[in-house]
Design an enzyme around this catalytic site. Structure first.
Site, PDB file in Angstrom:
ATOM      1  CD  GLU A 184      -2.980   1.090   0.378  1.00 48.08           C
ATOM      2  OE1 GLU A 184      -2.682   1.402  -0.790  1.00 48.08           O
ATOM      3  OE2 GLU A 184      -4.148   0.867   0.732  1.00 48.08           O
ATOM      4  CG  ASP A 211      -5.920   8.773   5.056  1.00 47.31           C
ATOM      5  OD1 ASP A 211      -5.876   9.250   6.198  1.00 47.31           O
ATOM      6  OD2 ASP A 211      -6.297   9.442   4.077  1.00 47.31           O
TER       7      ASP A 211
END
Length: 179
Positions: free
Chosen positions: A99, A103
């Site tokens: 990734e 977040d």
């Protein structure tokens, strides 16, 4: 530095060094388990990071990609859309999701659930960036390059409306560009 970048958070050199460090750790961990990991890059942001990282994993690996999204501009919309699923079976595989940034954790949580439902033996995560201040889901990356503050970042795969992915560093996007 690009005219739309307020500051560089992570330089090209720092990313390179971190990929060497992460590659070494991943090699040690998967060699100790006797597993060949299936690296699954989450498109499109993970491509530069995955490319640099896999050059530093000193063992056999397999790779595949998924294209999933939960963003519209700067806003996480909450549900994920799958535009490309795996070409490889996840059944009985040790998967290492690659990734660009963790977040809110919503996308990662859903992708991990999907892969578990497809029979993956385990699903671990390696992320270039971690932004824990924005986390809304209980998701933790197993391998993290850099923990960053709550800024809108671009470069090294990260984008704003599909722009800036090709910057060779991670920078903070100037507010006037997206507000």
């Amino acid at each position: 530095m690009h005219k739309d970048v307020a500051e560089v958070l992570v330089s090209r050199e720092e990313i390179h060094e971190k990929c060497i460090e992460l590659g070494k750790k991943i090699t040690e961990d998967y060699t100790a388990k006797g597993e060949i990991p299936l690296l699954v890059g989450l498109l499109s942001g993970s491509v530069p990071f995955m490319s640099e990282l896999m050059k530093n994993i000193e063992m056999d690996i397999c790779i595949d990609f998924m294209d999933v999204s939960s963003y519209d501009g700067t806003t996480s919309v909450g549900s994920i859309r799958i535009d490309k699923d795996l070409s490889t079976s996840a059944a009985d595989r040790s998967i290492l999701l690659v990734e660009d940034i963790v977040d809110t954790g919503k996308t990662l949580l859903e992708v991990k659930r999907m892969l578990a439902n497809k029979g993956a033996k385990e699903v671990k995560v390696v992320s270039l960036l971690d932004k824990p201040e924005r986390r809304t889901e209980d998701v933790v990356a197993d391998y993290v390059g850099f923990t960053i503050k709550n800024e809108f970042v671009i470069g090294y795969g990260l984008d704003y409306n599909q722009k800036y992915r090709n910057l060779p560093y991670v920078g903070v996007l100037k507010r006037e560009v997206y507000e």
